[in-house]
Design an enzyme around this catalytic site. Structure first.
Site, PDB file in Angstrom:
ATOM      1  N   ALA A 241       3.929 -33.401  11.923  1.00 35.99           N
ATOM      2  CA  ALA A 241       3.826 -32.047  12.456  1.00 35.99           C
ATOM      3  C   ALA A 241       5.183 -31.382  12.688  1.00 35.99           C
ATOM      4  CB  ALA A 241       3.033 -32.061  13.763  1.00 35.99           C
ATOM      5  N   LYS A 242       6.280 -32.074  12.409  1.00 37.83           N
ATOM      6  CA  LYS A 242       7.603 -31.473  12.576  1.00 37.83           C
ATOM      7  C   LYS A 242       7.845 -30.428  11.486  1.00 37.83           C
ATOM      8  CE  LYS A 242       8.568 -34.278  15.979  1.00 37.83           C
ATOM      9  NZ  LYS A 242       8.481 -33.792  17.372  1.00 37.83           N
TER      10      LYS A 242
END
Length: 365
Positions: free
Chosen positions: A185-186
């Protein structure tokens, strides 16, 4: 309408053919750990960031551990950091037997307040670990100046800010060691877990490279106590595809953030990017009253939200032994009760952003 918070499915589909090609090559080659894909990624990373050295590793958490291990952090040492961050920041300090020493944040950008660091320094202090929260870096010149004056290292926890800039320099290239995460999710995420460390110091690089593989300097010859912190080639191959497109992703994330800000400005507390900074918008985080009520209303409208982070670290049960009390870091505590992250990814459309902001404003007004 149903909104996707991070839209990892589209992140795959956008470059599906490239991903399938490179992962297929890794699997058919049977070269799974620390091979040419990882070496290629490390070259891309150091070129992107501008650092002399980059080293891929197994996670952002392990990146922090490698940095502190290379600096010789040991039991009884102290590291100054922020209580308003993900647990890994302070958890890794404690894992090594060192002591996290918290100082409060700046209310403008949620990052550690450099003006409070000096008072927290003791004879046991060995390093400062600022966190580049939500995609924006802290005031690194001020922090580095304090560190230099006191003979301290600076470890940037850049898990959320890979690609951000401070006075023209990239995150991960403004301190003794920079650490980032490639959690899916970065802003730059792989399809499993991964991380990297960055430095201009060859001695530190050599130590971290050995410590990444159990302190090994050549096969079965171990100079240091290390760890199993290797990055696998499948994740490196995926990141090699994604980093080629990353400038475009950053631009699209910036467009989403600008769109949010234009629609919400003067109506709600929106994120502030400091004058010398750019953000990669790991999160677009607003502050709202009656947060749980607002979240519930948005959820019913198909709009997911998240709270990063609801309990400051000094109030976490695992850090009770540090002796901090409620009220010691009032800004962190206040922000923890009010922050709420809106969906943020490069694939949000104008219509989706309008839908999100319309419903948010209805929920708070």
């Amino acid at each position: 309408m149903q909104i996707d918070f991070a839209n990892l499915e589209l992140a795959f589909k956008e470059h599906e053919k490239e991903f399938l090609q490179v992962t297929g090559e890794v699997m058919s080659s049977a070269r799974y750990i620390l091979d040419k894909e990882t070496e290629e990624l490390e070259s891309h990373l150091q070129d992107f960031v501008g650092s002399t050295y980059a080293l891929g590793c197994s996670s952002g958490t392990d990146a922090l551990l490698l940095a502190m291990m290379a600096l010789g952090i040991k039991a009884g040492d102290e590291i100054i950091t922020t209580p308003f961050t993900f647990i890994a920041t302070a958890e890794t300090i404690a894992f090594l037997g060192a002591k996290p020493v918290f100082v409060d944040i700046s209310e403008e950008d949620f990052n550690i307040d450099p003006n409070l660091i000096g008072a927290a320094i003791t004879e046991r202090t060995k390093a400062i670990m600022p966190v580049s929260l939500y995609g924006q870096m802290a005031d690194m010149d001020a922090i580095n100046a304090i560190a230099s004056k006191n003979g301290l290292a600076v470890i940037e926890d850049a898990a959320q800010s890979f690609g951000a800039t401070y006075k023209g320099k990239r995150s991960c290239n403004v301190s003794t060691i920079g650490c980032t995460s490639f959690f899916p999710a970065k802003p730059l995420g792989c399809f499993g877990d991964g991380g990297a460390v960055f430095t201009d110091d060859q001695e530190l690089y050599d130590k971290m490279k050995a410590m990444r593989v159990h302190g090994q300097v050549k096969r079965y010859t171990h100079k240091y106590i290390g760890m199993g912190g290797r990055l696998d080639n499948l994740q490196a191959a995926i990141l090699n595809v994604k980093i080629r497109h990353y400038h475009n992703d950053i631009e699209r994330r910036q467009w989403v953030a600008n769109s949010y800000s234009e629609l919400l400005r003067s109506k709600i507390s929106i994120p502030k990017v400091q004058k010398d900074n750019s953000s990669v918008w790991a999160q677009y985080t607003v502050r709202v009253p009656e947060r749980e009520k607002v979240q519930s209303i948005l959820k019913d409208k198909g709009i997911p939200t998240a709270v990063h982070y609801p309990i400051p670290l000094h109030l976490q049960e695992c850090f009770t032994y540090l002796g901090y009390k409620k009220g010691e870091f009032p800004l962190s505590e206040r922000c923890a009760k009010e922050v709420m992250s809106l969906p943020m990814n490069p694939y949000l459309t104008k219509e989706e952003i309008q839908y999100i902001t319309n419903n948010l404003l209805k929920a708070i007004l």
